[in-house]
Structure formats: structure tokens, C-alpha cells
Motif scaffolding. Structure first.
Motif, short mmCIF file in Angstrom:
data_model
loop_
_atom_site.label_atom_id
_atom_site.label_comp_id
_atom_site.label_asym_id
_atom_site.label_seq_id
_atom_site.Cartn_x
_atom_site.Cartn_y
_atom_site.Cartn_z
N MET A 1 -9.85 8.82 21.91
CA MET A 1 -8.56 9.17 22.48
C MET A 1 -7.50 9.13 21.38
N ARG A 2 -6.61 10.07 21.42
CA ARG A 2 -5.59 10.17 20.39
C ARG A 2 -4.22 10.36 21.02
N TYR A 3 -3.24 9.71 20.43
CA TYR A 3 -1.84 9.96 20.77
C TYR A 3 -1.12 10.16 19.46
N SER A 4 -0.54 11.31 19.30
CA SER A 4 0.13 11.62 18.04
C SER A 4 1.51 12.18 18.33
N THR A 5 2.47 11.75 17.52
CA THR A 5 3.82 12.27 17.66
C THR A 5 4.16 13.13 16.47
N ARG A 6 5.32 13.65 16.49
CA ARG A 6 5.77 14.62 15.51
C ARG A 6 5.65 14.13 14.07
N ARG A 7 5.35 15.09 13.20
CA ARG A 7 5.21 14.81 11.77
C ARG A 7 6.33 15.53 11.04
N TYR A 72 -2.39 22.62 27.79
CA TYR A 72 -3.64 21.88 27.91
C TYR A 72 -4.77 22.69 27.31
N VAL A 73 -5.62 22.00 26.53
CA VAL A 73 -6.82 22.58 25.94
C VAL A 73 -8.00 21.82 26.55
N PRO A 74 -8.61 22.38 27.63
CA PRO A 74 -9.65 21.65 28.35
C PRO A 74 -10.85 21.24 27.49
N ALA A 75 -11.30 22.11 26.61
CA ALA A 75 -12.49 21.81 25.80
C ALA A 75 -12.29 20.58 24.93
N TRP A 76 -11.06 20.29 24.58
CA TRP A 76 -10.77 19.16 23.70
C TRP A 76 -10.10 18.00 24.45
N MET A 77 -9.93 18.12 25.77
CA MET A 77 -9.21 17.12 26.56
C MET A 77 -7.87 16.80 25.88
N LEU A 78 -7.17 17.86 25.48
CA LEU A 78 -5.95 17.73 24.68
C LEU A 78 -4.75 18.29 25.42
N TRP A 79 -3.75 17.45 25.60
CA TRP A 79 -2.47 17.82 26.19
C TRP A 79 -1.45 17.92 25.06
N ILE A 80 -0.63 18.96 25.09
CA ILE A 80 0.34 19.20 24.02
C ILE A 80 1.74 19.26 24.61
N ILE A 104 -6.58 7.38 30.71
CA ILE A 104 -7.80 7.99 31.23
C ILE A 104 -8.54 8.77 30.13
N ASN A 105 -8.31 8.33 28.89
CA ASN A 105 -9.02 8.85 27.71
C ASN A 105 -8.79 10.32 27.41
N GLN A 106 -7.58 10.77 27.66
CA GLN A 106 -7.18 12.12 27.27
C GLN A 106 -6.42 12.03 25.95
N ASN A 107 -6.40 13.11 25.21
CA ASN A 107 -5.67 13.19 23.95
C ASN A 107 -4.31 13.82 24.21
N VAL A 108 -3.28 13.30 23.56
CA VAL A 108 -1.91 13.81 23.73
C VAL A 108 -1.27 13.93 22.36
N ILE A 109 -0.67 15.09 22.10
CA ILE A 109 0.15 15.22 20.90
C ILE A 109 1.54 15.70 21.29
N VAL A 110 2.54 15.22 20.58
CA VAL A 110 3.93 15.62 20.78
C VAL A 110 4.35 16.31 19.50
N THR A 111 4.82 17.55 19.63
CA THR A 111 5.11 18.34 18.43
C THR A 111 6.59 18.63 18.28
N ALA A 112 6.99 18.90 17.06
CA ALA A 112 8.36 19.31 16.74
C ALA A 112 8.32 20.76 16.27
N GLY A 113 8.11 21.66 17.19
CA GLY A 113 8.10 23.08 16.89
C GLY A 113 6.74 23.63 16.50
N PHE A 114 6.73 24.93 16.29
CA PHE A 114 5.52 25.69 15.99
C PHE A 114 4.79 25.18 14.75
N GLU A 115 5.47 25.02 13.65
CA GLU A 115 4.82 24.60 12.40
C GLU A 115 4.19 23.22 12.54
N ASP A 116 4.91 22.30 13.16
CA ASP A 116 4.38 20.95 13.36
C ASP A 116 3.18 20.99 14.30
N ALA A 117 3.24 21.82 15.33
CA ALA A 117 2.12 21.94 16.26
C ALA A 117 0.87 22.43 15.52
#
Length: 132
Positions: A1-7, A72-80, A104-117
Motif C-alpha cells: 500500500m502506498r500513500y504519496s503526496t506532491r513532489r 481510479y486505476v483498478p489494475a493497480w488499486m490506485l486512487w489519484i 483497506i490496502n488501496q494506493n493513493v497519490i496526491v498530485t500537484a498538476g499534470f507534470e507531478d502526476a
């Protein structure tokens, strides 16, 4: 599981501080994603935007909830969670959803725009490929 915020340190000048809307940032990201990850589905969660009272009530009755991440990217259980390159903030409802999804073991990333995403997706793939 991953939680990542803006870079922010790695966000390029091309989108940083341009004043582009979250809609434009998300549209460009989804287009890039679909070109680069053919066969991996990404879907938008239509839980934002301005609506009249009747439409908002109908959508709420259908299950739309505040704070659900944008993509949401179902194959990767990734919420953006897409935010503008500068100035976007996480609401309490969004933070609550992020915490729930992690629990519930889902991955979440928080992005700061297109390039960061793009950078965060590339990091996610690298981590995933390394068994992380």
C-alpha cells in the motif's frame, strides 16, 4: 500500500504557476496516461464541479460522495487526487477518504498538476516493478 503526496521540487516549470485549472491538469494527465499505458484503464470519478440543487440531490442519492479521489486505476488499486500545479488543497473529506482507502490496502497519490502526476505514476510503476 502506498500513500504519496506532491513532489513540488520535481514539478517542472511547464505547468507550475501557470494558473491552469484542475480540469485542464486532469484532462492532460488522463490523455498522457492512456497513450503511455495502453490496456490499463483509468476512470474519472465525477464528484466535483458546480451543480444546481436538484442535480446535486439526485447525484447524492445515487451515491456520489464528497472527497472521493478524482481518478481510479483498478489494475493497480490506485486512487489519484488531482490538484492544480499550485494552490490546490486537500479538504477534510478528501483526507478522510485517503485514510479510509489506505486502511483497506488501496494506493493513493496526491498530485500537484499534470507534470507531478506523471512523475508520481512513473515512481509508482518503478516501485511496483521492484516488488514494493
Amino acid at each position: 500500500m502506498r500513500y504519496s503526496t506532491r513532489r513540488k521540487a520535481n514539478t517542472t516549470a511547464s505547468s507550475k504557476g501557470t494558473g491552469r485549472s484542475e480540469h485542464v491538469e486532469q484532462r492532460e494527465f488522463v490523455s498522457w496516461f492512456r497513450k503511455n499505458y495502453k490496456g490499463i484503464r483509468i476512470i474519472a470519478i465525477p464528484n466535483g464541479g458546480q451543480r444546481n440543487i436538484a442535480t446535486a440531490a439526485r447525484l447524492k442519492a445515487e451515491g456520489v460522495m464528497r472527497g472521493v479521489p478524482d481518478l481510479y486505476v483498478p489494475a493497480w488499486m490506485l486512487w489519484i487526487e488531482m490538484k492544480k500545479a499550485s494552490g490546490g488543497r486537500i479538504s477534510p473529506e478528501q483526507k478522510d477518504w485517503h485514510n479510509y482507502l489506505q486502511s483497506i490496502n488501496q494506493n493513493v497519490i496526491v498530485t500537484a498538476g499534470f507534470e507531478d502526476a506523471k512523475l508520481q505514476i512513473e515512481d509508482f510503476i518503478e516501485e511496483k516493478d521492484d516488488g514494493g
